[in-house]
Scaffold this motif. Sequence first.
Motif, mmCIF file in Angstrom:
data_model
loop_
_atom_site.group_PDB
_atom_site.id
_atom_site.type_symbol
_atom_site.label_atom_id
_atom_site.label_comp_id
_atom_site.label_asym_id
_atom_site.label_seq_id
_atom_site.Cartn_x
_atom_site.Cartn_y
_atom_site.Cartn_z
ATOM 1 N N LEU A 257 0.835 -1.200 0.000
ATOM 2 C CA LEU A 257 0.000 0.000 0.000
ATOM 3 C C LEU A 257 0.871 1.252 0.000
ATOM 4 C CD1 LEU A 257 -2.566 -1.004 2.774
ATOM 5 C CD2 LEU A 257 -3.092 -0.751 0.337
ATOM 6 N N PRO A 258 0.385 2.338 -0.614
ATOM 7 C CA PRO A 258 1.081 3.624 -0.488
ATOM 8 C C PRO A 258 0.756 4.230 0.870
ATOM 9 C CG PRO A 258 -0.922 3.920 -1.744
ATOM 10 C CD PRO A 258 -0.826 2.448 -1.448
ATOM 11 N N PRO A 259 1.564 5.184 1.361
ATOM 12 C CA PRO A 259 1.284 5.794 2.664
ATOM 13 C C PRO A 259 0.085 6.734 2.639
ATOM 14 C CG PRO A 259 3.199 6.818 1.662
ATOM 15 C CD PRO A 259 2.836 5.656 0.805
ATOM 16 N N SER A 260 -0.314 7.206 1.448
ATOM 17 C CA SER A 260 -1.468 8.092 1.327
ATOM 18 C C SER A 260 -1.887 8.168 -0.137
ATOM 19 C CB SER A 260 -1.137 9.505 1.827
ATOM 20 O OG SER A 260 -0.163 10.103 0.973
ATOM 21 N N ARG A 261 -3.098 8.680 -0.377
ATOM 22 C CA ARG A 261 -3.530 8.890 -1.764
ATOM 23 C C ARG A 261 -2.671 9.942 -2.447
ATOM 24 N NH1 ARG A 261 -10.119 8.894 -2.423
ATOM 25 N NH2 ARG A 261 -10.513 6.823 -1.567
ATOM 26 N N ALA A 262 -2.299 10.976 -1.676
ATOM 27 C CA ALA A 262 -1.478 12.052 -2.237
ATOM 28 C C ALA A 262 -0.121 11.510 -2.705
ATOM 29 C CB ALA A 262 -1.284 13.159 -1.207
ATOM 30 N N ALA A 263 0.471 10.628 -1.906
ATOM 31 C CA ALA A 263 1.766 10.050 -2.271
ATOM 32 C C ALA A 263 1.637 9.193 -3.524
ATOM 33 C CB ALA A 263 2.300 9.213 -1.113
ATOM 34 N N LEU A 264 0.531 8.457 -3.624
ATOM 35 C CA LEU A 264 0.302 7.620 -4.801
ATOM 36 C C LEU A 264 0.212 8.479 -6.056
ATOM 37 C CD1 LEU A 264 -0.246 4.650 -5.654
ATOM 38 C CD2 LEU A 264 -2.684 5.187 -5.499
ATOM 39 N N GLU A 265 -0.565 9.559 -5.978
ATOM 40 C CA GLU A 265 -0.723 10.445 -7.132
ATOM 41 C C GLU A 265 0.610 11.096 -7.497
ATOM 42 O OE1 GLU A 265 -3.461 14.236 -8.652
ATOM 43 O OE2 GLU A 265 -3.948 13.193 -6.777
ATOM 44 N N GLU A 266 1.368 11.496 -6.486
ATOM 45 C CA GLU A 266 2.660 12.142 -6.748
ATOM 46 C C GLU A 266 3.604 11.196 -7.489
ATOM 47 O OE1 GLU A 266 6.440 14.075 -4.285
ATOM 48 O OE2 GLU A 266 4.647 13.401 -3.209
ATOM 49 N N ARG A 267 3.627 9.921 -7.065
ATOM 50 C CA ARG A 267 4.493 8.946 -7.714
ATOM 51 C C ARG A 267 4.080 8.716 -9.165
ATOM 52 N NH1 ARG A 267 4.572 4.713 -2.617
ATOM 53 N NH2 ARG A 267 6.001 5.906 -1.299
ATOM 54 N N MET A 268 2.771 8.699 -9.419
ATOM 55 C CA MET A 268 2.295 8.531 -10.795
ATOM 56 C C MET A 268 2.723 9.702 -11.663
ATOM 57 S SD MET A 268 -1.541 6.961 -10.559
ATOM 58 C CE MET A 268 -1.900 5.390 -9.788
ATOM 59 N N ARG A 269 2.625 10.910 -11.126
ATOM 60 C CA ARG A 269 2.966 12.105 -11.904
ATOM 61 C C ARG A 269 4.471 12.215 -12.156
ATOM 62 N NH1 ARG A 269 -1.317 15.213 -12.737
ATOM 63 N NH2 ARG A 269 -3.133 14.995 -11.351
ATOM 64 N N LYS A 270 5.278 11.695 -11.227
ATOM 65 C CA LYS A 270 6.734 11.776 -11.382
ATOM 66 C C LYS A 270 7.225 10.985 -12.589
ATOM 67 C CE LYS A 270 8.571 12.879 -6.797
ATOM 68 N NZ LYS A 270 9.265 12.359 -5.605
#
Length: 211
Positions: free
Chosen positions: A127-140
């Motif tokens: 699991l990611p630590p948060s939804r925000a972290a998941l979205e950030e990783r996708m955008r990177k």
Amino acid sequence: MTGPVAMRGTLFIVAAPSGAGKSSIVNAVLARDPDIRLSISFTSRPPRPGERQGEHYHFVSREEFEAMVAAGEFFEYAMVHGDWKGTARQSVEPLLAEGKDVLLEIDWQGARQVRAKVPDAVSVFILPPSRAALEERMRKRGQDSEEVIQRRLAAAREEMSHYHEFDYLIVNEVFETAVEQMHSIFTASRLRRQVQQVRHAELLQTLLGQP
């Protein structure tokens, strides 16, 4: 579907939503643990930038993939984000029969199929630590349009809703910690009595036999 697979090696399943860092964690664990064989999946999607044939996936056409399905060549397969993904039987069953450990990087659909064939498989969900972290990783990644990112986020929520089907959960907040946790799971799983009983049958017979 074929019946249960006789397993002398340990089969590990690792699944996660896109962007949770699954491949990075798996690669780090494999670098530390040379006794696990990573099964390279087949996919009908085209390679992304930086992906190489036979290293990240076996890339085949949709027609080739569906011909393999018809021939019964897959251990598991599923439609993921509009493309086929699957594990060839030849990549798993002979290795397990020889006592080798095999790791599958698959999605929850494939994991469900695998558990039906190998009930003793050990499954881990990241699991990611948060939804925000998941979205950030996708955008990177910088490879996908906004529409694709939103579609992947929606798919990730669906994927994460199946976490309860897995034996272990790892939250990938600190990468090194997640790697250590996964390695610990793999080590402990190999030491289960049922597995060791088969692996060391000759030793046990010698130790418990008549003097």
